[in-house]
Write a protein that holds these residues in place. Structure first.
Motif, PDB file in Angstrom:
ATOM      1  N   LYS A 140       0.833  -1.204   0.000  1.00 42.21           N
ATOM      2  CA  LYS A 140       0.000   0.000   0.000  1.00 42.21           C
ATOM      3  C   LYS A 140       0.868   1.255   0.000  1.00 42.21           C
ATOM      4  N   GLU A 141       1.972   1.234   0.733  1.00 43.72           N
ATOM      5  CA  GLU A 141       2.876   2.384   0.771  1.00 43.72           C
ATOM      6  C   GLU A 141       3.520   2.616  -0.597  1.00 43.72           C
ATOM      7  N   ARG A 142       3.923   1.530  -1.264  1.00 45.74           N
ATOM      8  CA  ARG A 142       4.523   1.680  -2.592  1.00 45.74           C
ATOM      9  C   ARG A 142       3.518   2.261  -3.584  1.00 45.74           C
ATOM     10  N   VAL A 143       2.261   1.809  -3.510  1.00 45.57           N
ATOM     11  CA  VAL A 143       1.225   2.337  -4.413  1.00 45.57           C
ATOM     12  C   VAL A 143       0.958   3.803  -4.108  1.00 45.57           C
ATOM     13  N   ALA A 144       0.859   4.168  -2.825  1.00 42.62           N
ATOM     14  CA  ALA A 144       0.579   5.558  -2.454  1.00 42.62           C
ATOM     15  C   ALA A 144       1.676   6.503  -2.913  1.00 42.62           C
ATOM     16  N   ALA A 145       2.886   5.984  -3.107  1.00 47.52           N
ATOM     17  CA  ALA A 145       4.006   6.830  -3.523  1.00 47.52           C
ATOM     18  C   ALA A 145       4.033   7.083  -5.028  1.00 47.52           C
ATOM     19  N   LEU A 146       3.184   6.405  -5.791  1.00 51.83           N
ATOM     20  CA  LEU A 146       3.166   6.627  -7.236  1.00 51.83           C
ATOM     21  C   LEU A 146       2.701   8.044  -7.544  1.00 51.83           C
ATOM     22  N   PRO A 147       3.235   8.674  -8.608  1.00 54.12           N
ATOM     23  CA  PRO A 147       2.994  10.114  -8.837  1.00 54.12           C
ATOM     24  C   PRO A 147       1.548  10.491  -9.126  1.00 54.12           C
ATOM     25  N   ASP A 148       0.749   9.597  -9.699  1.00 54.71           N
ATOM     26  CA  ASP A 148      -0.614   9.964 -10.099  1.00 54.71           C
ATOM     27  C   ASP A 148      -1.677   9.470  -9.120  1.00 54.71           C
ATOM     28  N   VAL A 149      -1.266   9.057  -7.908  1.00 58.66           N
ATOM     29  CA  VAL A 149      -2.204   8.529  -6.914  1.00 58.66           C
ATOM     30  C   VAL A 149      -2.624   9.641  -5.956  1.00 58.66           C
ATOM     31  N   ALA A 150      -3.961   9.780  -5.773  1.00 59.53           N
ATOM     32  CA  ALA A 150      -4.482  10.741  -4.802  1.00 59.53           C
ATOM     33  C   ALA A 150      -4.681  10.084  -3.438  1.00 59.53           C
ATOM     34  N   ARG A 151      -5.197   8.842  -3.431  1.00 63.03           N
ATOM     35  CA  ARG A 151      -5.460   8.172  -2.165  1.00 63.03           C
ATOM     36  C   ARG A 151      -5.570   6.669  -2.407  1.00 63.03           C
ATOM     37  N   VAL A 152      -5.170   5.881  -1.401  1.00 62.20           N
ATOM     38  CA  VAL A 152      -5.299   4.429  -1.460  1.00 62.20           C
ATOM     39  C   VAL A 152      -6.132   3.982  -0.261  1.00 62.20           C
ATOM     40  N   ASP A 153      -7.188   3.217  -0.514  1.00 64.77           N
ATOM     41  CA  ASP A 153      -8.023   2.674   0.552  1.00 64.77           C
ATOM     42  C   ASP A 153      -7.872   1.156   0.572  1.00 64.77           C
ATOM     43  N   GLY A 154      -8.020   0.565   1.766  1.00 70.40           N
ATOM     44  CA  GLY A 154      -7.932  -0.874   1.892  1.00 70.40           C
ATOM     45  C   GLY A 154      -6.652  -1.274   2.620  1.00 70.40           C
ATOM     46  N   PRO A 155      -6.367  -2.562   2.645  1.00 73.93           N
ATOM     47  CA  PRO A 155      -7.062  -3.616   1.907  1.00 73.93           C
ATOM     48  C   PRO A 155      -8.262  -4.179   2.672  1.00 73.93           C
TER      49      PRO A 155
ATOM     50  N   THR B  61       4.137  -2.405 -10.379  1.00 76.31           N
ATOM     51  CA  THR B  61       4.557  -2.269  -8.977  1.00 76.31           C
ATOM     52  C   THR B  61       4.793  -3.645  -8.348  1.00 76.31           C
ATOM     53  N   ARG B  62       5.947  -3.792  -7.696  1.00 80.87           N
ATOM     54  CA  ARG B  62       6.298  -5.070  -7.064  1.00 80.87           C
ATOM     55  C   ARG B  62       5.307  -5.411  -5.950  1.00 80.87           C
ATOM     56  N   ALA B  63       5.006  -6.720  -5.841  1.00 83.14           N
ATOM     57  CA  ALA B  63       4.110  -7.177  -4.782  1.00 83.14           C
ATOM     58  C   ALA B  63       4.440  -8.628  -4.460  1.00 83.14           C
ATOM     59  N   PRO B  64       4.297  -9.040  -3.206  1.00 81.75           N
ATOM     60  CA  PRO B  64       4.552 -10.440  -2.829  1.00 81.75           C
ATOM     61  C   PRO B  64       3.382 -11.375  -3.156  1.00 81.75           C
ATOM     62  N   PHE B  65       2.431 -10.883  -3.936  1.00 87.39           N
ATOM     63  CA  PHE B  65       1.262 -11.671  -4.337  1.00 87.39           C
ATOM     64  C   PHE B  65       0.900 -11.266  -5.762  1.00 87.39           C
ATOM     65  N   ASP B  66       0.025 -12.048  -6.388  1.00 89.06           N
ATOM     66  CA  ASP B  66      -0.411 -11.724  -7.756  1.00 89.06           C
ATOM     67  C   ASP B  66      -1.396 -10.557  -7.706  1.00 89.06           C
ATOM     68  N   THR B  67      -1.207  -9.578  -8.595  1.00 87.90           N
ATOM     69  CA  THR B  67      -2.115  -8.427  -8.640  1.00 87.90           C
ATOM     70  C   THR B  67      -2.741  -8.304 -10.027  1.00 87.90           C
ATOM     71  N   LYS B  68      -3.996  -7.906 -10.040  1.00 86.80           N
ATOM     72  CA  LYS B  68      -4.730  -7.615 -11.268  1.00 86.80           C
ATOM     73  C   LYS B  68      -5.438  -6.283 -11.068  1.00 86.80           C
ATOM     74  N   VAL B  69      -5.372  -5.410 -12.070  1.00 83.47           N
ATOM     75  CA  VAL B  69      -5.926  -4.064 -11.957  1.00 83.47           C
ATOM     76  C   VAL B  69      -7.168  -3.951 -12.825  1.00 83.47           C
ATOM     77  N   THR B  70      -8.231  -3.393 -12.263  1.00 89.12           N
ATOM     78  CA  THR B  70      -9.432  -3.116 -13.039  1.00 89.12           C
ATOM     79  C   THR B  70      -9.948  -1.729 -12.668  1.00 89.12           C
ATOM     80  N   GLY B  71     -11.098  -1.368 -13.204  1.00 92.45           N
ATOM     81  CA  GLY B  71     -11.615  -0.012 -13.063  1.00 92.45           C
ATOM     82  C   GLY B  71     -11.797   0.606 -14.441  1.00 92.45           C
ATOM     83  N   THR B  72     -12.429   1.750 -14.507  1.00 99.79           N
ATOM     84  CA  THR B  72     -12.764   2.364 -15.793  1.00 99.79           C
ATOM     85  C   THR B  72     -11.537   2.594 -16.652  1.00 99.79           C
TER      86      THR B  72
END
Length: 738
Positions: free
Chosen positions: A452-467, A499-510
């Protein structure tokens, strides 16, 4: 130069379609009645989606989230308006909680959540007067639509201190289906009488005018039955039904125009009806067959794309083209043989002209001959001038921006559009516009936190909720800065997938769906273009026997579409004329629309190209005079092509009166392309280019020429070849045998 005259012949096909004309028409009537029964209710079984790639990462993630975390994928939104009060007012909160609990108890509804239950800031409007109840209606599109119809009347309206409006993706899809069905009925009521009036103006005879209209209706009803059958096997888009009406009416009228015109032309020379039908089917009939094949090829190219939105148009288009051609080549000759000279009955034009006035058909032919002569005399000017104008009109397409279809497809007054507009303008972070990251595989709380910290540090991210964790799966919600599908949001999709992750990730959304859709189209677009090009080149070669003409046909057809693409961006993306045309511009073009419009418009352009080239080839085979053949071909078909284009444009404009933006864009865009092709490309550019290429237009190397002599088709009448052509042909045949 003397002509070798042989007795008129009647081919096997002519004998077949005219042997039992009354029986043929009776069978057609019975089959049409069965098609009406089989195709009834087809619109209710069609889907309003189909823009996503079913094999894409975003599609997999969406289905997994629907299954494991239904609250993450709400498709039903209740916009609760507290009026002047705050959504935190006790009376408002109590009523909203009651509505949420009642909704959670409904059959077919899951994942119900609300601002009053979760306190999530994204579910509360910034002014504090509106908030959301979100839920998911389960089942496929049809089941979800039926559930919405059952629930919406009980939740829409006033409930104590609050006013509730129903929105969300399921409401948008359902409302879109309803609007399209209503608009299609209105389009048919506009197009049919206007088309009949235009046909009477073209033919003069009311009897002749009714024939193309009847062929069109048969093609439309037959295709509705085909689509109804396809819905049992695969998903079909509701938008395809508009293409069925437009192409069924337009192409059937084109084909019938061409055949009836040639039949009347043969009758005017003194031929008997059976002989006239034979000549018509050997000449115009072959052209109709080739035309149908070229249009079907263009539409078949959409089958290479995975989105069922595009594939649906291929199903509908191929079916309606083949049915229109079959009706024109089977039913129409049967009707003509029964009518005979009565095809000219009820000439309404006589009421409006004096007895001594010249025949308008001859006047029209002389006008087109003068046009062809002028164009060919100034061939370089017309070739360069028209090309420059077409390229200039297409320049706005260089600034095209691709997006996804959303509620803005609907009229601004529609309920689901109003709800989504309130959310866009008044809620923080645009609920439903974020990205979801599905995490699969066992992980610790610390690993989730580090990711979550790595995702929040990405330049185009406003906010991360979860998991939110469930078993070995979890999901994060990532809100991008800016709009949900703009360039930064699309870049963020790629960043999340890397983005590196210790699990498999899949991205969806508009934005992820848009990225995957663009990738799928871009990957398969070259294959579709190569397919259309190669098959079109081959078919036109079979018709003409020339190497250069097929290349000219493909290039000039593509050039004729520039105005359509430029206008689509200038009007529908940039929003010019949005007030006049009554639509809301989303600032982008739905990704699949240009592909669809290209395939349909290219096929229709080839339709008119085949009509013109076949008549030019017929005259060239008869006389061997290239310039005369071009003038004769334009004189014989110029008025016919223009009339057919105007009639098809009327049908497309009627479709373009739809309140759904994509349908409006499709109808008006193709109407413009058809008119530009008939009035600019066929009338000016084609004769200019053929004058510049001269007799080299008809060149082909020896092996290809022999292939065409054996397998090619032509409109040339074998009994009308001149001695000057026949003798050299015999000499060549003897030399080849030696």
């Amino acid at each position: 130069m003397t002509e070798v005259n042989t007795p008129p012949r009647v081919g096997a096909w002519t004998r077949f379609v005219t042997a039992r004309p009354r029986l043929s028409l009776l069978v057609a009537l019975v089959l049409t009645a069965l098609a009406v029964l089989a195709g009834s209710g087809v619109a209710d079984r069609l889907g309003a989606g189909g823009w996503e790639d079913p094999a894409a990462e975003s599609t997999y993630a969406t289905k997994a989230l629907e299954r494991e975390f239904p609250a993450s994928q709400p498709n039903l939104l209740l916009l609760v308006d507290a009026g002047e009060a705050s959504v935190d007012d006790p009376a408002v909160a109590a009523e909203a909680k009651r509505l949420a609990e009642r909704l959670a108890a409904e059959r077919g509804v899951t994942g119900v959540g609300s601002y009053w239950q979760s306190g999530a800031p994204a579910l509360r409007a910034e002014d504090g007067h509106e908030a959301l109840i979100a839920a998911r209606i389960t089942g496929d599109e049809k089941t979800a639509g039926e559930t919405l119809e059952r629930l919406a009347p009980h939740y829409r309206g006033t409930h104590g201190p609050v006013q509730v409006d129903v929105g969300g993706p399921v409401a948008v899809r359902h409302e879109m289906q309803t609007v399209i069905q209503e608009d299609l009925t209105r389009a048919e009521l506009i197009a049919l009488p206007v088309t009949l009036v235009l046909l009477v103006m073209v033919f003069g005879s009311a009897v002749a005018a009714l024939l193309p209209l009847g062929i069109g209706i048969v093609a439309i009803l037959g295709t509705n039955a085909v689509l109804r059958g396809l819905t049992e096997l695969t998903d079909v888009s509701v938008f395809a039904i508009n293409l069925t009406t437009a192409l069924g009416l337009g192409l059937a009228i084109d084909y019938a125009l061409f055949i009836v015109r040639r039949f009347r032309e043969e009758l005017s020379t003194g031929a008997e009806p059976l002989t006239a039908i034979g000549t018509t089917l050997r000449t115009a009939g072959r052209t109709v067959l080739f035309s149908a094949l070229t249009v079907a090829v263009s539409l078949a190219a959409m089958l290479v794309f995975p989105q069922y939105f595009l594939r649906s148009f291929a199903y509908a288009g191929i079916a309606v083209v083949l049915l229109a051609a079959a009706a024109a080549l089977i039913l129409l000759p049967a009707a003509l043989i029964l009518l005979g000279h009565r095809v000219n009955a009820l000439d309404l034009r006589r009421l409006f002209r004096r007895a001594h006035r010249p025949d308008p058909t001859r006047q029209e032919g002389r006008a087109w001959t003068r046009t062809a002569t002028l164009v060919m005399r100034r061939a370089p000017f017309f070739a360069l001038g028209t090309t420059a104008v077409l390229v200039l009109l297409g320049l706005p397409f260089l600034g095209v921006k691709f997006g996804t279809a959303d509620d803005r497809q609907l009229p601004s007054t529609s309920e689901s559009h109003v709800v989504q507009q309130h959310i866009r303008e008044g809620f923080p972070g645009s609920p439903g516009g974020g990205l979801e990251v599905l995490a699969e595989g066992r992980a610790t709380e610390a690993q989730y936190g580090a990711y979550k910290e790595r995702v929040a540090a990405l330049p185009d991210v406003a906010r991360v909720d979860g998991p939110l964790v469930k078993g070995d799966s979890a999901y994060f919600t990532v809100l991008p800065k800016g709009e949900a599908v703009d360039e930064p949001a699309q870049r963020l999709v790629g960043d999340l997938r890397e983005t590196r992750a210790p699990f498999d990730t899949k991205v969806t959304g508009t934005a992820a769906v848009l990225v995957d859709s663009k990738h799928a189209i871009g990957e398969r677009l070259p294959l579709a273009a190569v397919f259309i090009t190669i098959v079109t080149l081959f078919l036109v070669f079979l018709l003409t026997g020339s190497v250069l003409i097929p290349i000219q046909a493909v290039v000039l057809n593509a050039l004729s579409l520039t105005a359509m693409f430029g206008a689509v961006v200038w009007v529908f993306q940039d929003g010019h004329l949005s007030g006049l045309l009554a639509f809301t511009s989303p600032g982008s073009i739905e990704t699949t629309l240009p592909v669809l419009m290209f395939c349909v418009a290219f096929g229709l352009s080839m339709d008119y190209g085949v009509f013109l080239l076949s008549r030019i080839k017929e005259e060239y085979d008869r006389t061997g005079d290239h310039d005369q053949a071009v003038r004769h071909g334009l004189a014989r078909t110029g008025g016919l092509i223009t009339a057919a284009a105007v009639i098809l444009a009327v049908v497309m404009v009627a479709i373009g009166t739809s309140r759904v933006t994509n349908t409006k864009m499709l109808g008006l865009g193709i109407a413009l392309a058809v008119l530009m092709d008939a009035m600019i490309v066929r009338s000016l550019l084609v004769p200019a280019v053929m004058r510049l290429t001269g007799r080299a237009t008809w060149w082909a190397p020896g092996p290809l020429r022999r292939f065409h002599e054996r397998f090619g088709l032509s409109e040339a009448e074998p009994e009308q070849r001149t001695v000057a052509e026949t003798e050299p042909a015999r000499d060549k045949a003897g030399a080849a045998a030696g």
